[in-house]
Design a protein around this motif. Structure first.
Motif, PDB file in Angstrom:
ATOM      1  N   MET A  90     -49.978  38.002   0.345  1.00  0.00           N
ATOM      2  CA  MET A  90     -50.118  36.863  -0.549  1.00  0.00           C
ATOM      3  C   MET A  90     -51.242  35.946  -0.083  1.00  0.00           C
ATOM      4  N   LEU A  91     -51.270  35.670   1.230  1.00  0.00           N
ATOM      5  CA  LEU A  91     -52.332  34.793   1.689  1.00  0.00           C
ATOM      6  C   LEU A  91     -52.833  35.282   3.017  1.00  0.00           C
ATOM      7  N   ALA A 102     -45.535  40.144  -7.367  1.00  0.00           N
ATOM      8  CA  ALA A 102     -46.476  40.072  -8.492  1.00  0.00           C
ATOM      9  C   ALA A 102     -47.912  39.994  -7.975  1.00  0.00           C
ATOM     10  N   HIS A 103     -48.125  39.150  -6.974  1.00  0.00           N
ATOM     11  CA  HIS A 103     -49.460  38.944  -6.409  1.00  0.00           C
ATOM     12  C   HIS A 103     -50.038  40.251  -5.849  1.00  0.00           C
ATOM     13  N   GLU A 104     -49.246  40.951  -5.043  1.00  0.00           N
ATOM     14  CA  GLU A 104     -49.763  42.182  -4.433  1.00  0.00           C
ATOM     15  C   GLU A 104     -49.991  43.265  -5.493  1.00  0.00           C
ATOM     16  N   ILE A 109     -50.989  42.656  -8.508  1.00  0.00           N
ATOM     17  CA  ILE A 109     -52.254  42.297  -9.171  1.00  0.00           C
ATOM     18  C   ILE A 109     -53.418  42.908  -8.379  1.00  0.00           C
ATOM     19  N   HIS A 110     -53.341  42.818  -7.045  1.00  0.00           N
ATOM     20  CA  HIS A 110     -54.370  43.478  -6.221  1.00  0.00           C
ATOM     21  C   HIS A 110     -54.385  44.985  -6.498  1.00  0.00           C
ATOM     22  N   LEU A 111     -53.206  45.578  -6.570  1.00  0.00           N
ATOM     23  CA  LEU A 111     -53.108  47.024  -6.819  1.00  0.00           C
ATOM     24  C   LEU A 111     -53.704  47.367  -8.184  1.00  0.00           C
ATOM     25  N   LYS A 120     -61.818  39.764  -4.356  1.00  0.00           N
ATOM     26  CA  LYS A 120     -61.511  39.084  -3.103  1.00  0.00           C
ATOM     27  C   LYS A 120     -61.102  37.654  -3.416  1.00  0.00           C
ATOM     28  N   HIS A 121     -60.308  37.090  -2.515  1.00  0.00           N
ATOM     29  CA  HIS A 121     -59.911  35.698  -2.719  1.00  0.00           C
ATOM     30  C   HIS A 121     -61.060  34.751  -2.422  1.00  0.00           C
ATOM     31  N   ARG A 122     -61.271  33.823  -3.335  1.00  0.00           N
ATOM     32  CA  ARG A 122     -62.198  32.734  -3.035  1.00  0.00           C
ATOM     33  C   ARG A 122     -61.430  31.626  -2.342  1.00  0.00           C
ATOM     34  N   CYS A 123     -60.281  31.320  -2.909  1.00  0.00           N
ATOM     35  CA  CYS A 123     -59.436  30.293  -2.306  1.00  0.00           C
ATOM     36  C   CYS A 123     -58.018  30.520  -2.797  1.00  0.00           C
ATOM     37  N   HIS A 124     -57.116  30.786  -1.858  1.00  0.00           N
ATOM     38  CA  HIS A 124     -55.739  31.081  -2.257  1.00  0.00           C
ATOM     39  C   HIS A 124     -55.137  29.915  -3.034  1.00  0.00           C
ATOM     40  N   GLY A 125     -54.535  30.235  -4.173  1.00  0.00           N
ATOM     41  CA  GLY A 125     -53.888  29.212  -4.982  1.00  0.00           C
ATOM     42  C   GLY A 125     -54.800  28.615  -6.042  1.00  0.00           C
TER      43      GLY A 125
HETATM   44 ZN   LIG Z   1     -54.035  38.234  -2.197  1.00  0.00          ZN
END
Ligand SMILES: [Zn+2]
Ligand SMILES: [Zn+2]
Length: 273
Positions: free
Chosen positions: A1-2, A165-167, A169-171, A181-186
């Motif tokens: 997640m983060l 759900a978050h993981e 979405i990556h899949l 890639k994450h720019r900024c979590h959240g």
């Molecule tokens: Zn993530």
């Protein structure tokens, strides 16, 4: 997640690499986690319209040691969840056929088969031929990659749902050939999707992320208290550590890449009480 949200020190020495040992194809899909995790996996797998065939590449665990062994990388201790796409084919053949490798069911208490994942393409093949070919395939072929997911075992109920759900979405991004890639979590496009798919307010999800991170930190601190405090001579940011750094480390706040101009200095050692 983060997996990176709270880590801004560039220090690969704390994440030693070892040879990945992903779960065998015939053990997939593998869910080594709570029933809640399995339920949300199925829910969001459907909601994201992920292909059933991809489940034959899926392994999920709530055990950090599993994830370390599978991926070859040690998780950030603060990570609440993590998705890893792991290529596994070494030959240049590329003709691997996971479609004949059926998922095994109920070989152990914790190895659940997701109800939605029962589509077995081998069923469409003549049974005798299918069985012979399947044995060969199992011996020779590998699906070519794995979707590996970690979900922290101590998450709150909402945290479990949102992390799954978050993981996924990556899949899903990876399946569509567009890993982000994450720019900024959240606050980035992934969190926008996360709010949309879960139907939760983004601000609620940000608060949840803060709360879960604080809980994870408290758990870690109870288990492994900080004993060393490093600081950046430039900006003064402090980096509390359980152990000494084994090599020079620079301030990730001043430069995201390693930069000898911002080497951290040991400010104090906290006596053990
Ligand atoms: Zn993530
Ligand atoms: Zn700094």
């Amino acid at each position: 997640m983060l997996s990176n949200s709270t880590r801004d020190v560039r220090d690969t020495s704390s994440h030693p690499f070892r040879v990945p040992e992903p779960p065998a194809p015939d053990s997939l899909p593998l869910i080594n986690a709570s029933a809640e995790v399995a339920v949300w996996l199925e829910h969001y797998w459907d909601k994201l319209r992920l292909p059933a065939s991809e489940a034959l590449r899926l392994a999920v665990t709530d055990d950090r040691r599993d994830f370390h062994r599978w991926t070859g990388r040690r998780l950030n201790p603060l990570a609440l969840g993590c998705y890893c796409y792991l290529p596994t084919l070494r030959s240049s053949d590329g003709s691997s056929s996971a479609t004949l490798t059926a998922p095994t069911t109920g070989t152990s208490r914790r190895q659940l088969t997701l109800p939605g994942f029962c589509e077995n393409p081998a069923n469409s093949i003549d049974e005798t031929a299918g069985r012979a070919v399947r044995g060969l395939e199992t011996a020779l072929a590998d699906p070519g990659y794995r979707h590996l997911i970690f979900v922290d075992p101590e998450l709150l109920p909402l945290g479990i749902e949102v992390t799954v759900a978050h993981e996924l979405i990556h899949l899903s991004d990876r399946v569509q050939g567009n890993p982000r890639k994450h720019r900024c979590h959240g606050y980035d496009s992934i969190s926008v999707d996360e709010a949309a798919i879960t139907g939760h307010d983004p601000e609620v999800l940000r608060a949840l992320l803060r709360e879960e991170t604080a809980r994870r930190e408290a758990t870690l601190r109870n288990a492994r208290p900080y004993r060393y405090i490093y600081a950046c001579p430039q900006c003064g940011k402090e980096y509390p550590r359980v152990r000494r750094y084994s090599r020079p480390v620079s301030c990730g706040h001043c430069d995201r890449a390693y930069n000898a101009a911002f080497l951290l200095k040991l400010r104090e050692a906290v006596p053990q009480s």
